[in-house]
Write an enzyme that holds these catalytic residues in place. Structure first.
Site, short mmCIF file in Angstrom:
data_model
loop_
_atom_site.label_atom_id
_atom_site.label_comp_id
_atom_site.label_asym_id
_atom_site.label_seq_id
_atom_site.Cartn_x
_atom_site.Cartn_y
_atom_site.Cartn_z
CB SER A 326 -0.91 0.01 1.23
OG SER A 326 -1.50 1.28 1.41
CE LYS A 424 -10.31 -14.15 13.64
NZ LYS A 424 -9.60 -13.57 14.80
CB VAL A 463 -3.50 -6.71 18.31
CG1 VAL A 463 -2.45 -7.74 18.58
CG2 VAL A 463 -3.72 -6.55 16.82
NE ARG A 562 -18.31 -10.84 11.26
CZ ARG A 562 -17.32 -9.99 11.51
NH1 ARG A 562 -17.25 -8.85 10.85
NH2 ARG A 562 -16.40 -10.30 12.41
#
Length: 637
Positions: A326, A424, A463, A562
């Site tokens: 980015s 995860k 975090v 979700r």
């Protein structure tokens, strides 16, 4: 209140407002004119008190003494800087200046009257001095009082928690400001209850509800910078039931280092409420792969990557390579690090590389061209719902981007490679977690085939404040007036502050042997509903849940889990862990894959990715030995 009194108050406010908005030079002219009139009036009143008659006023000779007195007095005031002082901030120094000027004025009056034989009784200069001190000083005090009274209604009343030295300094600072008006002190020390400090009464915490109503405020300022994180959190917990907006002054560390002052009042963050007492880092672990090394951080502009860069910079590497796809994020972190580099005088060479880990030539060229010795691999797509709907990009970046970065590190003989992973990845229920677990397997497999590069994986939970965290979302929703959206009443997560996570990542890289998966001690899990309630209360508002009692200020609304979201997160798939030299870093004994099996799996995933076949990618991930079960929402046994 009578009409006359109202008229007088309005007239007073208009006059005060007019004087406040005069240019500074004109304000000084007004002060000098008023001081001259006060000197004349005090002299006349002193003569009257001494002679008990106004007959002296008809003699011109009586007034001659003012010819030297007024210029001398005003000259002393000018010389001592009285007219440079801003009256609304008048203090003891200005009063001392008035006293010095009046003493010179009285002495001048006595000497002039005796030298020229003017009719001034010898006791008049003393009487005059007393009157002048009262009226010249009193006028300034009155002006300040009128200003404070006029601005009090426009300022927010605030209750100061902590009547110590810092609290007293904060009160003085707030009184001179235009935003907050200190109302009372609240302190835990019973010996102070009922006393008067800096003009404010001191009460105990049980009196807080009545004080909030009495002073029509919902704001409490925590003025205790010397408190430890644990003590501060205990106070915040006691204040939470009162639904007050808690402001705070910086901690002692920031005050001592000059990064902040007592005037820097800010809202209490949820990080302070959930954060833990820090554990002192092990210096040898921090510096092992950083100090005087060429270090690269992939994803350098992200939440974890940018904090890694900040902490690595302070450890004085020889060179810090910022690798980021980015442009905006790379520019932002580069500007910040440039400023830090100058301030800390570290002399670290900063290299900015705009590139993607999905391009193997780009990442290898960056490592080879800068002789990189240590890589912190933090580049990843990590937002669960976005990756669920963008599976191809998630796989390309998190799986093959990691593969390219690992192969580039081996090709350029990097000394240490530390991958930033996530909780995860443990028994994943979403594509993001599955791709991160495969990234871990890549590091583990290559660690077993090469002896030159040491590979480590550091796994931790959420975090606080990261780009993928719920904290920024909740803050925005509270600012809009709600509702705050939570997926499920029972959804639970581990939380850690970004600085603590980054510091532990740096230290973990120096522990164990190649291929180890390090798990960070995340503390106790927190339900997201509880987190939402805490954030709402910290804003001085009352949370409420539809169907559960009376309404409040901000609704908490449940929207349902979700795709790919778990109710509960876990940090390891086995209970077999090994302690390390650091109390908050453990080694998890996780299964790995032989390099041949891994390459076969990667070939299959690559083929389906190139064909953009979402269904086959999902099936391949499910068949992989990573315990991936899509949409699993139950807590594992």
């Amino acid at each position: 209140m009578s009409t006359k009194v109202c008229y007088l108050l309005v007239s007073q406010m208009r006059l005060l407002n007019f004087l406040l908005h005069l240019p500074r030079q004109q304000k000084r002219v007004v002060q000098i004119t008023l001081d001259s009139l006060i000197i004349l009036s005090c002299y006349a009143l002193a003569m009257f008190l001494r002679l008990d008659s106004w007959d002296f006023a008809r003699s011109a000779e009586t007034w001659y003494v003012l010819i030297p007195v007024i210029p001398v007095t005003l000259g002393v005031f000018v010389k001592l800087g009285l007219y440079r002082a801003v009256l609304r901030y008048i203090g003891n120094q200005a009063i001392a200046t008035v006293m010095a000027g009046v003493c010179c004025s009285a002495l001048t009056m006595f000497i002039a009257s005796q030298s020229f034989g003017w009719f001034v009784p010898r006791s008049v200069p003393a009487i005059y001095a007393l009157l002048a001190m009262v009226f010249l000083g009193g006028m300034r005090v009155m002006w300040r009082a009128l200003y404070l009274q006029a601005t009090a209604t426009a300022r927010t009343r605030v209750i100061i928690y902590g009547a110590g030295a810092s609290g007293r300094q904060v009160v003085a600072s707030l009184r001179n400001g235009q935003e907050y008006l200190p109302a009372v002190f609240v302190d835990d020390d019973p010996a102070l209850h009922g006393s008067l400090i800096s003009g404010l009464h001191v009460f105990g915490l049980p009196s807080l509800p009545a004080l909030l109503d009495l002073h029509a405020t919902r704001m409490v300022l925590l003025a205790m910078p010397r408190l430890s994180q644990t003590e501060r959190r205990a106070i915040l917990k006691r204040l939470e039931p009162y639904n007050v907006k808690i402001q705070t002054i910086p901690g002692m560390a920031d005050l001592v280092t000059g990064r902040a002052t007592l005037d820097d009042i800010r809202a209490v963050s949820v990080e302070e409420l959930l954060g833990r007492a820090p554990v002192d880092p092990v210096p040898e672990l921090l510096s092992a792969h950083v100090t005087q090394k060429s270090v690269m951080v992939t994803g350098a502009g992200g939440s974890i990557g940018s904090e890694l860069c900040r902490q690595i910079l302070s450890l004085k590497p020889k060179q810090l390579v910022l690798f980021e796809q980015s442009e905006f994020n790379l520019y932002k972190i580069s500007q910040e690090l440039d400023a830090r580099n100058i301030k800390l005088k570290t002399g670290v060479e900063l290299v900015q590389i705009l590139g993607s880990i999905q391009h193997p030539e780009c990442i290898e060229t960056a490592m080879r061209g800068n002789n990189v010795q240590t890589v912190y691999h933090a580049a990843a797509y990590k937002h669960v719902p976005l990756i669920e709907s963008n599976v191809i990009q998630g796989v390309r970046n998190n799986v093959f981007g990691t593969l390219h970065t690992v192969e580039a590190a081996i090709a350029t003989e990097v000394e240490a490679f530390i991958m930033v992973s996530t909780d995860k990845a443990v028994r994943p229920t979403n594509v993001m977690g599955a791709t991160k677990r495969i990234g871990e397997l890549i590091c583990q497999a290559y660690a077993a085939t090469t002896g030159k590069t040491m590979f480590s994986i550091v796994r931790f939970g959420n975090v606080l404040g990261s780009s993928g965290s719920v904290i920024p979302l909740f803050k925005a929703q509270i600012a809009r007036g709600g509702p705050v959206t939570v997926t499920d009443p029972n959804v639970t997560r581990y939380f850690m502050t970004i600085p603590e996570a980054a510091q532990l990542v740096v230290q973990a890289g120096a522990l164990g042997k190649s291929g180890d998966i390090f798990v960070l001690d995340m503390g106790d899990p927190v339900t997201i509903t509880e987190l939402a309630q805490k954030m709402i209360r910290l804003s001085g508002l009352t949370p409420w849940i539809a169907g559960k009692g009376a309404s409040g200020d901000i609704e908490i609304r449940f929207t349902g889990l979700r795709p790919g979201e778990k109710l509960y997160e876990e940090l390891m798939s086995t209970d077999e862990v090994q302690r390390t030299a650091h109390p908050r870093i453990m080694i998890a004994k996780e299964p790995n894959l032989p390099i041949e099996t891994l390459r076969s799996l990667l070939d299959s995933i690559l083929m389906h990715t190139q064909n953009e076949d979402h269904a086959e990618i999902t099936k391949t991930l499910q068949n992989a030995p990573i315990a991936y079960v899509p949409n699993e929402a139950e807590r594992p046994e």
